[in-house]
Design a protein around this motif. Sequence first.
Motif, PDB file in Angstrom:
ATOM      1  N   LEU A 182       0.778  -1.224   0.032  1.00  0.00           N
ATOM      2  CA  LEU A 182       0.058   0.051  -0.066  1.00  0.00           C
ATOM      3  C   LEU A 182       0.982   1.388  -0.038  1.00  0.00           C
ATOM      4  O   LEU A 182       0.487   2.223  -0.428  1.00  0.00           O
ATOM      5  CB  LEU A 182      -0.856  -0.062   1.142  1.00  0.00           C
ATOM      6  CG  LEU A 182      -2.124  -1.087   1.296  1.00  0.00           C
ATOM      7  CD1 LEU A 182      -2.840  -1.175   2.454  1.00  0.00           C
ATOM      8  CD2 LEU A 182      -3.031  -0.649  -0.128  1.00  0.00           C
ATOM      9  N   ALA A 183       1.975   1.445   0.610  1.00  0.00           N
ATOM     10  CA  ALA A 183       2.818   2.436   0.640  1.00  0.00           C
ATOM     11  C   ALA A 183       3.619   2.496  -0.586  1.00  0.00           C
ATOM     12  O   ALA A 183       4.073   3.735  -0.924  1.00  0.00           O
ATOM     13  CB  ALA A 183       4.149   2.135   1.699  1.00  0.00           C
ATOM     14  N   SER A 184       3.347   1.683  -1.515  1.00  0.00           N
ATOM     15  CA  SER A 184       3.977   1.608  -2.946  1.00  0.00           C
ATOM     16  C   SER A 184       3.068   2.262  -4.040  1.00  0.00           C
ATOM     17  O   SER A 184       3.618   2.187  -5.064  1.00  0.00           O
ATOM     18  CB  SER A 184       4.796   0.435  -3.360  1.00  0.00           C
ATOM     19  OG  SER A 184       5.805  -0.135  -2.277  1.00  0.00           O
ATOM     20  N   VAL A 185       1.811   2.352  -3.673  1.00  0.00           N
ATOM     21  CA  VAL A 185       0.546   2.739  -4.618  1.00  0.00           C
ATOM     22  C   VAL A 185       1.082   4.098  -5.326  1.00  0.00           C
ATOM     23  O   VAL A 185       1.735   4.925  -4.732  1.00  0.00           O
ATOM     24  CB  VAL A 185      -0.512   2.929  -3.915  1.00  0.00           C
ATOM     25  CG1 VAL A 185      -1.614   3.500  -4.676  1.00  0.00           C
ATOM     26  CG2 VAL A 185      -1.029   1.501  -3.374  1.00  0.00           C
ATOM     27  N   ARG A 186       1.008   4.249  -6.482  1.00  0.00           N
ATOM     28  CA  ARG A 186       1.399   5.197  -7.565  1.00  0.00           C
ATOM     29  C   ARG A 186       0.694   6.582  -6.920  1.00  0.00           C
ATOM     30  O   ARG A 186      -0.439   6.499  -6.604  1.00  0.00           O
ATOM     31  CB  ARG A 186       0.907   4.855  -9.090  1.00  0.00           C
ATOM     32  CG  ARG A 186      -0.721   4.656  -9.191  1.00  0.00           C
ATOM     33  CD  ARG A 186      -0.878   4.255 -10.662  1.00  0.00           C
ATOM     34  NE  ARG A 186      -2.229   3.847 -10.746  1.00  0.00           N
ATOM     35  CZ  ARG A 186      -2.984   4.805 -11.203  1.00  0.00           C
ATOM     36  NH1 ARG A 186      -3.105   6.021 -11.302  1.00  0.00           N
ATOM     37  NH2 ARG A 186      -4.376   4.227 -11.381  1.00  0.00           N
ATOM     38  N   ARG A 187       1.343   7.556  -7.207  1.00  0.00           N
ATOM     39  CA  ARG A 187       1.039   8.859  -6.683  1.00  0.00           C
ATOM     40  C   ARG A 187      -0.393   9.417  -7.423  1.00  0.00           C
ATOM     41  O   ARG A 187      -1.160   9.869  -6.833  1.00  0.00           O
ATOM     42  CB  ARG A 187       1.893   9.734  -6.827  1.00  0.00           C
ATOM     43  CG  ARG A 187       1.816  11.163  -6.358  1.00  0.00           C
ATOM     44  CD  ARG A 187       3.087  12.287  -7.034  1.00  0.00           C
ATOM     45  NE  ARG A 187       3.277  13.641  -6.174  1.00  0.00           N
ATOM     46  CZ  ARG A 187       4.112  13.761  -5.113  1.00  0.00           C
ATOM     47  NH1 ARG A 187       4.890  12.693  -4.886  1.00  0.00           N
ATOM     48  NH2 ARG A 187       3.842  14.737  -4.541  1.00  0.00           N
ATOM     49  N   SER A 188      -0.536   9.114  -8.807  1.00  0.00           N
ATOM     50  CA  SER A 188      -1.492   9.487  -9.303  1.00  0.00           C
ATOM     51  C   SER A 188      -2.809   8.873  -9.105  1.00  0.00           C
ATOM     52  O   SER A 188      -3.923   9.417  -9.744  1.00  0.00           O
ATOM     53  CB  SER A 188      -1.356   9.355 -10.960  1.00  0.00           C
ATOM     54  OG  SER A 188      -0.985   8.093 -11.280  1.00  0.00           O
ATOM     55  N   LEU A 189      -3.042   7.895  -8.247  1.00  0.00           N
ATOM     56  CA  LEU A 189      -4.030   7.150  -7.915  1.00  0.00           C
ATOM     57  C   LEU A 189      -4.896   7.997  -6.941  1.00  0.00           C
ATOM     58  O   LEU A 189      -6.087   8.026  -7.086  1.00  0.00           O
ATOM     59  CB  LEU A 189      -3.728   6.011  -7.173  1.00  0.00           C
ATOM     60  CG  LEU A 189      -5.046   5.178  -6.539  1.00  0.00           C
ATOM     61  CD1 LEU A 189      -5.873   4.390  -7.703  1.00  0.00           C
ATOM     62  CD2 LEU A 189      -4.573   3.950  -5.636  1.00  0.00           C
TER      63      LEU A 189
END
Length: 1070
Positions: free
Chosen positions: A286-293
């Motif tokens: 979850l900490a690696s989820v893309r910024r644009s999400l």
Amino acid sequence: MALTAATVVQQLPQIEALCERLYTSQVQQERTKVEEMLRVFSSSTEQVASCKAILDNSKSAYAQILATSSLLKIVTDQILSLDVKKEMRIYFLQYLDRHGPSLEPFVFTSLAQLLCRLTKLNWFQDEQFTRLVDDSRTFLEKGSSGASQGHYLLGLRILNLLVTEMNQPTQGRTLTQHRKLAVAFRDTALLKVFQLALASLRALAPPAQCSSKLQEQAVGLSLACLSFDFFGTCMDDSSEDLSTIQVPGSWRSLIEDPASLKLFLDFYRSTEPPLSNQALECLVRLASVRRSLFTDEASRSRFLAQLVSGSQEILQGQQGLAEHANYHEFCRLLGRLKTNYQLSELVALENYAQWIQLVAELTVNSLNSWQWASSSVYYLLGLWSRLVSSMPYLKGDGPSMLETFVPKITEAYVASRMDAVPALLQDQSLEDPLDSPEQLHDQLESLSYLCRFQYEQFSEYLCGLMDPILGAYTQALTSPGVDENQVALMEGRLTWLIHIISTTPRASASAESQEMIDGELSVRVFELIRATEGVQQRQRYTLLSRQRLEVAITSFLQAFRKIYVGEQVMNTSKVYVRLSEQCGLGDHLSVLNVMLSRIANNMKTFVTSEEVVTRTLELFQDLAQGYSSGKLLLKLDAITFMLQHHAANEFPFLDDPANARNRTTLHSILAKLLFMEDTPGKFKTFVMPFQQVFVHLTAASNGATNAQALRSSVPESTVVGLMRDLRGVAQATNSRKTYGLLFDWLHPQHFPIIRCCLEAWADKPSVSTAVLKFMAEFVQNKTQRLTFDPSSPNGILLFREVSKILVTYGRYATGVNNAADVYTQKFKGISICMLILTRTLVGYYVNFGVFELYGDPALKDALDIAMKMALCMPLNDILSYRKVARSYFALLDVLAHNHTAVLARTDTQTFAAILTSLDSGLRNLEPAISSQCATAVDNLAAYYLKNNQAFGAETTSPAAQAIAQHLQQRPDLLPQLMTTLFEIVLFDDCSNQWSLSRPMLVLILVNEPIFNELKQQLVNSQPIERRQQLESCFTRLMQDVQRSLEPRNRDKFTQNLTVVTHDFRTRAIS
């Protein structure tokens, strides 16, 4: 013979007994025999009913696993009607509903995998197959309604296996087909699965009374969903590079919901490994989820704040961190925070000061607990190195507090390594961090940024530690009767200090003040180098602590060379100011002299340490690599001496079998330096040690005429060493002139003894491989070094020697049968022989027409023995060994292009075997191999077309006539190749489409009637809704294409194929 369901029921006791023997017998022969007897159940689609009969009537878990594994093979490898597959799906679901909770775990897993595989392969065939998620939900509802927890577990396990199945390619299916399925599953079902996983976690989280198996499946399902390869990026779990998870936009609300993060944090706090560490791994994802999400920056900031607050609470209470699995994943989570977020975003958080202090304390504790947290330190050091690297870009007034904590962390790292040395000396069972070079490299890479952050302060601390140790060690070396354990202790600590110093010059270009600090630290290492050059050290060279110290010194010299020695070195560098004052090393030339002295000393003294010799030669090779640095080396007396004295009596490591590769490297380096100057006289002096060995071998073999006498009187190590040395020299001949020096020395005087050595030890792979690898290097025309004068016969003379070498080894290799290690004893040598012949045929330094014109059998002998060697290897073995496959298909490529008659004059069975192997090579996943096969097919078919009267040629050549006769007896050969090429180009995601397209036109022209049949077969193999599209593609494929092989016409066909393929794939995926 097919078994009916009734027969299976009658013979069920016997079948169950066979199954039990298959899975429980300890005798391999018995298991193989039983497996062959039971293979009938997976032999055809007719056995589906038989397998069902076993499942319906047998209570034996062994019989059940036979039935499910056989059905899995049938479903994967064979074609079933859609109605049968629908019926199978319903049957499996009903069977699981009735018997699933009571099945043995391995039987259930196999049956559920079978259901998931059936679902995956038929996802686009019928809507029923897309409902497995809903079917699993039914099991969950049945289990939660009070019926039984078994059904709840059933539903979770099916979903877990379904996500896993959809996320990995299936053997026999292309990557394009896999990605199409994965994308469809991601878009229509994966979010539902993740929502079910979260709902299950909420329902099963403590204090709920439930089985740990249920919790394990629920958190495992959540992790599987978050680990899904959303966009085909194949993120590696072991990689901590800058990578993000490309979660689809439809997941936005679920990810942004604070309850989702809270769920995993709460689950972690209330469970123990392996459940708790899997919850942490979900948080890492979850900490690696893309910024644009995220909807906006505010949403992302809230998400980060919740992550940081959650990790802070864990740190404050040390919740679960006593468990190593939790500790490791928690360190990964901290490292991921800086990977995916900016330092400014972290500093802007309200609780940043408390959080960074807690992280610093955790890091210091981890460094001090080096025995327990060695694998986790990498993530923490990576976090701090990224924080430090971001300091120049930090904006705003918020304090980063790195100035306070980074020096403490660097000092803690050094202190912990110092403390580790005596502990390791006292307890040999402890794991030494120095035993893991990869882990050490990763840690030091991160540490280098921390050392440079407060460089002056850190260097003072380091010098304060090193000076007393260095002084005591220097005194100990000159004092008799010193305690060996104390010396080993000092060597261990110095090893760590020098490794740490080696990291400091790795940073980017230094300011003058930092160069002065580099000089201060470097002075200590050069003083240590001077102190360890005495003869009193010789008795310690075999000790591990001394060898490790030398590896550290070599690492420092390598790091120093990269920054302060070489083409772009600045003589005015401030580092030389301190070196000149303290060590008398005023410029890089004097430092080079020290390096060369160290290199020579290491090769003379560390005879049994392969690691020291290898690291030393790597340094030597890098020094000799550059033109300017190489010229500087030639000015040194040490190099002059080494060029004249490079035998084993000067460098004893050459006689150690463990250093066999290193002796090739050494002579390649020395020859490279030798050839930098135009001095033929020095070459004669350089090869004098080899000349003496050749004279000895010639005398022992009665003038190279008695191989048996040679073998009985000369150790094989002498020949292996000579061939490895000569191979190194040959590697360094990169010009026509230098190659000529080596060729004129070897030919004709020494080639007979080389061939005699191969004949004497053909059955000894250590010798034959060394001889053949030397020949493979010697005949390679790299950088056009094999360019002889127009009137020179050297090219022909060289090929004659090659032919004799190939025949000598080929006679042995083709007679080897039932070898214990068939690759080493046979395939490896054949592979190198094919490489030798290929390099010779494409070297363009021999006019091969001369041999037939003057009746010289050299070419015919070489080609004939090469074909015999190639054909004595089974195709499956060729494809199994990558190096063998590369050599084999490269040779076929060359033969098809320049020596087509050699392939044509074989018998039909052999010709068919060659084309069959090319068909298999076209399917190879390595683009170079498939491209070579395509070129070979193109050349063969084009030769047949251009030299055959049936296709408009004036006459039919003998080779074309032979090919025609082969094709009359085996008319399926070329059509099969054409089918394979069309299937690959249309349905596979191939990176070498241009190469594969070249033979397709000529195959169409040779087989026009069959091409029309093939088109219809390919069209009929597609779903009904896509058949018209594929027909249109085939129509456009031949648009404006003529019946000729003119380059322009070929290019037009390739252009059409590219357009058609792109259109077909685009519509198929959409």
